[in-house]
Design a protein around this motif. Sequence first.
Motif, PDB file in Angstrom:
ATOM      1  N   LYS A 135       0.598  -1.037   0.134  1.00 55.35           N
ATOM      2  CA  LYS A 135       0.011  -0.074  -0.108  1.00 55.35           C
ATOM      3  C   LYS A 135       0.745   1.296  -0.163  1.00 55.35           C
ATOM      4  O   LYS A 135       1.976   1.186   0.241  1.00 55.35           O
ATOM      5  CB  LYS A 135      -0.845   0.144   1.277  1.00 55.35           C
ATOM      6  N   THR A 136       0.130   2.459  -0.449  1.00 53.27           N
ATOM      7  CA  THR A 136       0.981   3.601  -0.131  1.00 53.27           C
ATOM      8  C   THR A 136       0.048   4.910   0.136  1.00 53.27           C
ATOM      9  O   THR A 136      -1.363   4.597   0.251  1.00 53.27           O
ATOM     10  CB  THR A 136       1.226   4.096  -1.796  1.00 53.27           C
ATOM     11  N   SER A 137       0.535   5.812   1.055  1.00 50.71           N
ATOM     12  CA  SER A 137      -0.342   6.939   1.479  1.00 50.71           C
ATOM     13  C   SER A 137       0.628   8.161   1.104  1.00 50.71           C
ATOM     14  O   SER A 137       1.880   8.232   1.231  1.00 50.71           O
ATOM     15  CB  SER A 137      -0.352   6.751   2.624  1.00 50.71           C
ATOM     16  N   ASP A 138      -0.180   9.299   0.974  1.00 58.17           N
ATOM     17  CA  ASP A 138       0.464  10.507   0.586  1.00 58.17           C
ATOM     18  C   ASP A 138       0.282  11.368   1.587  1.00 58.17           C
ATOM     19  O   ASP A 138      -0.906  11.474   2.032  1.00 58.17           O
ATOM     20  CB  ASP A 138      -0.076  11.010  -0.874  1.00 58.17           C
ATOM     21  N   ARG A 164       5.469  10.287   0.203  1.00 54.93           N
ATOM     22  CA  ARG A 164       4.711   9.161  -0.014  1.00 54.93           C
ATOM     23  C   ARG A 164       5.210   8.138   0.989  1.00 54.93           C
ATOM     24  O   ARG A 164       6.512   7.945   0.975  1.00 54.93           O
ATOM     25  CB  ARG A 164       4.591   8.792  -1.559  1.00 54.93           C
ATOM     26  N   ASP A 183       0.699  -3.692   4.594  1.00 55.63           N
ATOM     27  CA  ASP A 183      -0.178  -3.276   5.612  1.00 55.63           C
ATOM     28  C   ASP A 183      -0.357  -4.407   6.323  1.00 55.63           C
ATOM     29  O   ASP A 183      -0.928  -4.557   7.569  1.00 55.63           O
ATOM     30  CB  ASP A 183      -1.414  -2.974   5.028  1.00 55.63           C
ATOM     31  N   GLN A 219       1.441   6.200  12.798  1.00 57.91           N
ATOM     32  CA  GLN A 219       0.645   7.484  13.193  1.00 57.91           C
ATOM     33  C   GLN A 219       1.435   8.316  14.131  1.00 57.91           C
ATOM     34  O   GLN A 219       1.564   9.557  13.997  1.00 57.91           O
ATOM     35  CB  GLN A 219      -0.592   7.243  13.836  1.00 57.91           C
ATOM     36  N   THR A 254       8.683   0.859   6.852  1.00 57.37           N
ATOM     37  CA  THR A 254       7.933   1.800   6.001  1.00 57.37           C
ATOM     38  C   THR A 254       8.996   2.699   5.325  1.00 57.37           C
ATOM     39  O   THR A 254       9.858   3.044   5.774  1.00 57.37           O
ATOM     40  CB  THR A 254       7.254   2.520   6.950  1.00 57.37           C
TER      41      THR A 254
END
Length: 460
Positions: A25-28, A37, A42, A51, A93
């Motif tokens: 997965k990726t998150s920006d 990014r 996950d 977080q 990560t």
Amino acid sequence: MNSSSFLDTNEKLLKASLSESTDFKTSDLLVGERRIRLFYMDSMIDPAIIQEHVIRPLLSHSFAGIREAVTVLDYGETVLISEAATALVEGKTVVQIEGQARLYLLKTALDKERSINIPVNERVLRGSNQALIENLQTNLNLMRKLIATPDLVVKTYKLGRQSNTNVAVLSMHSIADKDMLSEFEKRIGNIDLDYVEAPGFLQELIQDRKFSLFPRMLVTERPDRVRANLMDGKIAVLTEGSPDCLIFPVSFWAFFQSPEDYQLGWLLGSALRFLRILCFIFAIGLPGAYVALVTFDPRILPFEIALTLQSSMQYIAMPPIFEAIFMLITLDILREATIRLPSPIGQTIGVVGGIVLGTVVVQSNLISNMMVIVVAFTAVASFIIPSYEMSAAARYLAYPVIWLSFMFGLIGLEISFLLLITHLARINTMGIPYFFNGFSDSILDTVIRGPIRKLKKRPK
């Protein structure tokens, strides 16, 4: 392959390296004017760590660098896609800032492990109740607490081209034999396999290749036993995913030692150790001795005992050798069945199966009463040995001893033990004779457990 400064390009390269795995997965994030990014698996990461230690610090320090902003201790950098892909499957990560080719590797793995429990296979009445677990870092933490000295050296290796099994080698710098360590590093460097299942694979790949049923490395789940052997100058090997520790070099006598011996008085400890060695001899030779006596030499026995044997075998049609082999195989089957089945069912099968089979074979005149007694005593004698590997060797060596005793009587039994002692005398464990220290100045901690005040010298 080097990483690109474009986020989408790196995402495609990483996805291809991970064979299009769907848990990639990726998150920006938009931090000030920078676009960042996050790449992660996950199934491997802990969202709470990301977080609290990655996203929140980055948003709070919009002008700081990645290294200065995040609060993750395990931090690394790379420009290689292959290193980033490996980091992802380890639970890290990967963070990239748009326009930069550098990738930041942050450890955010989700650690799920069982708690430290009591030993299952090496229980004692007196002594520590801690056991090793499957997590390598936890095991190293236990050993560091037990041996709180800078002299304890830990070296880590990765074995297996595909499995990347983590292996830690422990030794005492001022005590361990440097030549032995060099030989071990040479042998472990020659391991070239895709997959290494430790410690079983290591035990076969490292030890001498001479065929033998006898173990040449001590396997234990007790941290206190590992500590005691390290203090003797031995080497310990811990592996990721296994609660067992390999210890070498060890002699024949180490497999009859128990941590409990040192918690009791030296007289009682010596008596228990000598009893284990005696039971080892019984486990190998008692069925063979019975077969030899009833087949060839019943006149050696006292007259009353000979009459008892004759009366118990009067209506038995099966020869003694087949009686012994049948009962030993039945006992091994029951033992394996109780191990493989769930605990409540296994205990029931063991008790009921033993009683039912024992009663039926005697009442049907297939097996004599005396043979049931001999085999039961042989089984109990093998279970008293602290090492599972040595106990298994004793049980399976009983079969050739029975055969030679059937062929040649008591002379066959003597030949069996002569061949056994000759074989043991020829075995080496990492270059050390198997009977090392058994009959020298160090006998105070081999056949017997001498007084603590006398145990001032380590094995040479």
